[in-house]
Design an enzyme around this catalytic site. Structure first.
Site, PDB file in Angstrom:
ATOM      1  N   ASP A 148       0.874  -1.165   0.000  1.00 46.91           N
ATOM      2  CA  ASP A 148       0.000   0.000   0.000  1.00 46.91           C
ATOM      3  C   ASP A 148       0.915   1.220   0.000  1.00 46.91           C
ATOM      4  O   ASP A 148       2.035   1.150   0.511  1.00 46.91           O
ATOM      5  CB  ASP A 148      -0.878  -0.047   1.256  1.00 46.91           C
ATOM      6  N   CYS A 151       0.709   3.115   3.895  1.00 47.48           N
ATOM      7  CA  CYS A 151       1.095   2.396   5.109  1.00 47.48           C
ATOM      8  C   CYS A 151       2.542   2.699   5.502  1.00 47.48           C
ATOM      9  O   CYS A 151       3.456   2.586   4.681  1.00 47.48           O
ATOM     10  CB  CYS A 151       0.911   0.895   4.884  1.00 47.48           C
ATOM     11  N   CYS A 154       4.915  -0.200   4.950  1.00 48.02           N
ATOM     12  CA  CYS A 154       5.215  -0.375   3.522  1.00 48.02           C
ATOM     13  C   CYS A 154       6.287   0.609   3.085  1.00 48.02           C
ATOM     14  O   CYS A 154       7.191   0.277   2.316  1.00 48.02           O
ATOM     15  CB  CYS A 154       3.956  -0.179   2.680  1.00 48.02           C
ATOM     16  N   ARG A 178      -5.323  -0.745   1.067  1.00 52.25           N
ATOM     17  CA  ARG A 178      -5.955  -1.248   2.288  1.00 52.25           C
ATOM     18  C   ARG A 178      -7.180  -0.448   2.714  1.00 52.25           C
ATOM     19  O   ARG A 178      -7.968  -0.925   3.530  1.00 52.25           O
ATOM     20  CB  ARG A 178      -4.938  -1.311   3.420  1.00 52.25           C
TER      21      ARG A 178
END
Length: 276
Positions: A148, A151, A154, A178
């Site tokens: 994502d 995030c 991430c 997400r």
């Protein structure tokens, strides 16, 4: 893909992954009854049928993708909605989580061959050209990462992508917005996948930079669907080439160590008399 609606079946989210936002039910789905019908174990002529019946009673919309013998005597192994369950042969008891084989010192649910094969098959339906790949020359390992752009974990993983590559690991990114389909997150990921240089666009987006809004024929929704079907509930979600989920965020050296450990477990035994 509807998820099982019993809280005990949802599993725990890794503390090194950003949680997926709750997804609204499809509009065509009727509201769940206020009082579920009484559970009636043992429906079906075979253990497989009773396992399917048990899951259907918990959630009639849940899709059962696999039923087979479990390593635990007296139970069937079931894959439903990307989740691995054990259902007793009489259809009365259901387990999800960790089942430890004390003799082998391993979690037999985590190491389920059926679940790994199911994940590998689904991930394999995504063409290589639809992935965003960061790979070193002559990579020793390849991992699939559902990612994502918002995030924090991430972003942290991507900040270390060069070191991950230096560890001999190729990363194949798949989109997993997400916040859900139709969200700003989803639209931004479409812009990334539609960019002339996807790798640069992904790197810029994860760095918090503004990227031009774009639209095109893209795989973002398909990849999100595959992620849900393999049980992704947070990002990043890292899978080995064998379909084993390695975790959420992992530092490069820890990721390499996990891959080395997995390779050692799956390596064929040396032939008798072979040189060490």
């Amino acid at each position: 893909m509807p998820r099982l609606i019993v809280a005990a079946l949802l599993g725990a989210l890794s503390l090194t992954a950003c949680a997926q936002a709750p997804q609204p039910p499809a509009k065509q789905e009727a509201a769940a009854p206020a009082q579920p019908p009484a559970f009636k174990p043992g429906q079906g002529a075979t253990p497989d049928e009773r396992a399917r019946s048990a899951v259907a009673q918990l959630n009639p919309r849940a899709q059962v993708d696999y039923v087979g013998a479990a390593p635990l005597p007296g139970f069937r192994e079931v894959i439903a909605g990307g989740q691995l369950l054990y259902v007793s042969d009489d259809g009365r008891y259901l387990m999800q989580g960790a089942v430890i084989d004390l003799q082998q010192q391993e979690d037999v649910m985590q190491n389920s061959a059926a679940l790994a094969q199911y994940r590998t098959k689904l991930i394999g339906t995504i063409p290589h050209g639809e992935k965003i790949v960061f790979a070193p020359p002559n990579a020793k390992y390849t991992v699939t990462v559902f990612t994502d752009i918002e995030c924090g974990y991430c972003r942290k993983l991507h900040e270390e992508i060069a070191e991950i590559n230096r560890q001999g690991i190729a990363v194949e990114y798949l989109a997993f917005p997400r916040m859900g389909l139709g969200s700003k997150d989803h639209k931004d990921m479409i812009s990334v996948w539609c960019a002339p240089d996807r790798k640069r666009a992904l790197t810029d987006a994860k760095a918090g930079k503004s990227i031009p809004s774009r639209d095109c024929k893209n795989p973002v929704t398909m990849e999100f669907d595959v992620g849900q079907r393999v049980g992704v509930s947070g990002t990043p979600a890292i899978f080995s080439a064998e379909g084993i989920q390695l975790g959420g965020y992992l530092p490069p050296a820890a990721l390499r160590a996990k891959l080395d450990e997995l390779a050692a477990k799956t390596a064929p035994p040396a032939a008798a008399g072979a040189a060490p």
